[in-house]
Design an enzyme around this catalytic site. Structure first.
Site, short mmCIF file in Angstrom:
data_model
loop_
_atom_site.label_atom_id
_atom_site.label_comp_id
_atom_site.label_asym_id
_atom_site.label_seq_id
_atom_site.Cartn_x
_atom_site.Cartn_y
_atom_site.Cartn_z
N CYS A 1 -3.31 -3.96 4.40
CA CYS A 1 -2.41 -4.94 4.78
C CYS A 1 -2.69 -6.43 4.29
O CYS A 1 -1.88 -7.22 4.63
CB CYS A 1 -2.17 -4.86 6.07
N HIS B 1 -2.28 -10.46 12.22
CA HIS B 1 -1.49 -9.25 11.49
C HIS B 1 -1.16 -8.46 12.83
O HIS B 1 -1.77 -8.31 13.86
CB HIS B 1 -2.55 -8.53 10.71
N GLU C 1 0.89 -1.21 -0.17
CA GLU C 1 0.06 -0.01 -0.08
C GLU C 1 0.94 1.23 0.03
O GLU C 1 0.35 2.31 0.47
CB GLU C 1 -1.05 -0.01 1.19
P1 HMG Z 1 -3.78 6.05 21.71
O1 HMG Z 1 -5.27 6.56 21.58
O2 HMG Z 1 -2.82 7.27 21.83
O3 HMG Z 1 -3.33 5.03 22.76
O4 HMG Z 1 -3.44 5.35 20.20
P2 HMG Z 1 -4.44 4.46 24.12
O5 HMG Z 1 -4.88 5.41 24.77
O6 HMG Z 1 -5.30 3.41 23.27
O7 HMG Z 1 -3.18 3.50 24.89
C1 HMG Z 1 -2.60 2.40 24.14
C2 HMG Z 1 -2.52 1.46 25.14
O8 HMG Z 1 -1.38 1.79 25.96
C3 HMG Z 1 -3.75 1.14 25.97
O9 HMG Z 1 -3.73 -0.19 26.18
C4 HMG Z 1 -3.40 1.85 27.19
O10 HMG Z 1 -4.00 1.43 28.50
C5 HMG Z 1 -1.88 1.63 27.55
P3 HMG Z 1 -4.99 -1.22 26.15
O11 HMG Z 1 -5.94 -0.54 27.01
O12 HMG Z 1 -5.47 -0.91 24.68
O13 HMG Z 1 -4.82 -2.35 26.37
N1 HMG Z 1 -1.25 2.62 28.23
C6 HMG Z 1 -0.17 2.38 29.08
N2 HMG Z 1 0.24 1.12 29.45
C7 HMG Z 1 1.16 1.06 30.30
N3 HMG Z 1 1.79 2.56 30.99
C8 HMG Z 1 1.21 3.48 30.69
C9 HMG Z 1 0.14 3.90 29.54
N4 HMG Z 1 -0.65 4.71 29.04
C10 HMG Z 1 -1.46 3.93 28.35
N5 HMG Z 1 1.60 4.72 31.23
C11 HMG Z 1 -3.80 3.48 18.68
C12 HMG Z 1 -3.31 4.02 20.14
C13 HMG Z 1 -3.37 2.15 18.29
C14 HMG Z 1 -5.02 3.73 18.41
C15 HMG Z 1 -3.01 4.71 17.61
O14 HMG Z 1 -1.67 4.63 17.82
C16 HMG Z 1 -3.43 4.52 16.25
O15 HMG Z 1 -4.39 5.06 15.73
N6 HMG Z 1 -2.44 3.69 15.33
C17 HMG Z 1 -2.79 3.26 14.09
C18 HMG Z 1 -4.11 2.68 13.68
C19 HMG Z 1 -3.76 1.39 14.16
O16 HMG Z 1 -2.73 0.50 14.45
N7 HMG Z 1 -4.64 0.22 14.20
C20 HMG Z 1 -4.73 -1.23 14.44
C21 HMG Z 1 -5.95 -2.01 14.14
S1 HMG Z 1 -6.34 -1.78 12.19
C22 HMG Z 1 -5.02 -2.69 11.45
O17 HMG Z 1 -4.26 -3.16 12.05
C23 HMG Z 1 -4.57 -2.13 9.95
C24 HMG Z 1 -3.23 -1.10 9.54
O18 HMG Z 1 -2.17 -2.07 10.07
C25 HMG Z 1 -3.41 -0.66 8.46
C26 HMG Z 1 -3.70 -1.60 7.13
O19 HMG Z 1 -4.41 -2.68 7.12
O20 HMG Z 1 -3.09 -1.31 6.14
C27 HMG Z 1 -3.31 -0.11 10.67
#
Ligand code: HMG
Length: 407
Positions: A113, A237, A81
């Site tokens: 992906c 993935h 992609e």
């Molecule tokens: P965010 O909103 O900043 O993070 O972004 P959050 O608030 O959800 O925190 C992440 C985790 O860290 C959470 O854990 C928190 O609790 C924890 P969870 O509750 O989920 O288990 N946390 C801590 N842990 C320890 N100590 C601390 C602490 N603070 C927080 N102090 C997000 C996270 C992944 C949403 C963002 O990075 C993002 O938007 N990423 C891009 C999208 C993505 O990767 N999506 C994945 C699914 S879709 C997919 O896989 C397809 C893709 O590969 C593309 C394709 O297909 O081509 C993306």
């Protein structure tokens, strides 16, 4: 006829960012990135290390390491992609660099992906149909995950390529042709408009789309699909390591028919199952970051290069591409796969990368956004690079690569 993966190789750019340092620079607790997302480092591509560069280097390594002659390849597909042209596929640059036969079927696939996994399944069918006439297929998953600096998605970037050779009588693993589940739905969880170098993501929604697609594709794989307890490993993935844990929990819940809560015996069973069947194969993903189409196959490389599993043991393989499409399938390890472990292991490649300071990383990101149009030169020495097939700029609107005579 047995069909499956005959050879596999990984390639990644020569620089990385340390996730704890990135967190500190952003005023975030390092544990959010290292524990909350599960990421230690992420590979960063300089402007010279585009997807053509990554794809060529991964595929040269696969052919060299497994002693496969270019004449043996009858189909070449690049799943990506991160295209470099609206029309011309990366695959044709790879075809040129590898010196593949001129009757080789050559094209590019795209569905976020999922693009490379779609190609792996299709070329398996090409071989089974008899049209391959004994030839092998080379599939390359190559991507650079690029989100805006200082966005919440910034820590889920990465870059790399995995080259996979699919053949009859494979060296490494065999596809179970009777078990396949699929799922497609039009969702706006993640996309990259033509005018943008960076992806847009509705992050938390994308996680729920991924988990929904896992449930639906697993159910579609039918009753013959082995239960988690019958599988030696469950691969997913991996956009970030923690996502694989969420996926395994969902997989568990689908089999149980209900959600599981922390503190219950069922949650403890899920944790033990994750520690045995998924977590051991996530170390490389934690060092590289999201490489979109290649992330799932990097986890497979981790398994193939370090597992003590026996021939005949089965592995579930879940591919998710945003937008979205997904598949759930089963591979089994073949007799003698262990003798390729050392060859496949990318440990030295990962360790040889140079760490970028956060200021250097931000400079790379700003330069990566610069578009060279008709003519212009990029000097690899500016980025301290030593590898081959680097993107070195444009001449008359034609991309130029070191060591590749294009015109
Ligand atoms: P965010 O909103 O900043 O993070 O972004 P959050 O608030 O959800 O925190 C992440 C985790 O860290 C959470 O854990 C928190 O609790 C924890 P969870 O509750 O989920 O288990 N946390 C801590 N842990 C320890 N100590 C601390 C602490 N603070 C927080 N102090 C997000 C996270 C992944 C949403 C963002 O990075 C993002 O938007 N990423 C891009 C999208 C993505 O990767 N999506 C994945 C699914 S879709 C997919 O896989 C397809 C893709 O590969 C593309 C394709 O297909 O081509 C993306």
């Amino acid at each position: 006829m047995k069909v499956g993966i005959d050879a596999i190789a990984f390639y990644t750019p020569q620089h990385y960012v340390d996730m704890a340092e990135l967190a500190v620079a952003r005023g975030i607790e390092p544990e959010k990135f290292t524990l909350g997302l599960g990421q230690e480092r992420m590979s960063i591509a300089t402007p010279c290390e585009d997807t053509v560069h990554l794809a060529i280097n991964a595929s040269l390594k696969a052919l060299r390491d497994f002693d496969i002659h270019p004449e043996d390849i009858g189909t070449l597909v690049v799943g990506t992609e991160t295209g470099i042209d609206h029309s011309k596929p990366i695959a044709v640059y790879v075809h040129h660099a590898l010196g593949l036969p001129d009757n080789c079927i050559t094209y590019e696939t795209k569905h976020a992906c999922f693009g490379a996994m779609a190609a792996v399944t299709s070329v398996g069918d090409w071989i089974i149909s008899g049209r391959a006439k004994g030839k092998k297929a080379l599939i390359i998953a190559a991507d650079i995950a690029n989100y805006p600096v200082k966005s919440s998605a910034e820590p889920t970037q990465g870059a790399g390529a995995v080259a996979i050779v699919v053949s009859e009588d494979p060296n490494l693993c065999e596809f179970d042709r009777s078990i396949h589940g699929y799922f497609t739905k039009n969702v706006m969880d993640f996309w990259r408009p033509l005018y943008s170098k960076e992806a847009f993501a509705d992050g938390h929604y994308s996680i729920s789309c991924y988990l929904d697609a896992l449930e639906k594709s697993k159910l579609d794989s039918g009753e013959k699909a082995p239960a988690i307890t019958e599988l030696a490993a469950c691969l997913y993935h991996v956009p970030f390591v923690k996502m694989a844990s969420k996926a395994h929990q969902k997989n568990f819940e689908v089999e149980l028919g209900h959600a599981i809560e922390k503190g219950t015996p069922e949650f403890d069973q899920f944790k033990a199952s994750f520690a045995e069947k998924t977590q051991p194969w996530l170390a490389f993903n934690s060092q590289v970051g999201n490489i979109y189409t290649a992330s799932l196959f990097l986890s497979l490389i981790n398994l193939l290069s370090s597992s003590e599993l026996k021939a005949g043991e089965t592995v579930s393989v879940f591919s998710y591409g945003s937008g979205c499409a997904a598949s759930y399938s089963i591979f089994s390890l073949v007799e003698g796969y262990e003798r390729w472990k050392a060859v496949i292991d990318p440990g030295s490649l990962l360790n040889e990368r140079r760490k970028l300071s956060i200021a250097e990383y931000e400079r790379v990101m700003s330069k990566r956004d610069e578009v060279i149009k008709e003519s212009g030169v990029i000097n690899p020495e500016d980025w301290d690079l030593t590898s081959n097939y680097l993107y070195i700029g444009n001449r008359n609107h034609i991309r130029q690569y070191s060591g590749l005579n294009i015109g």
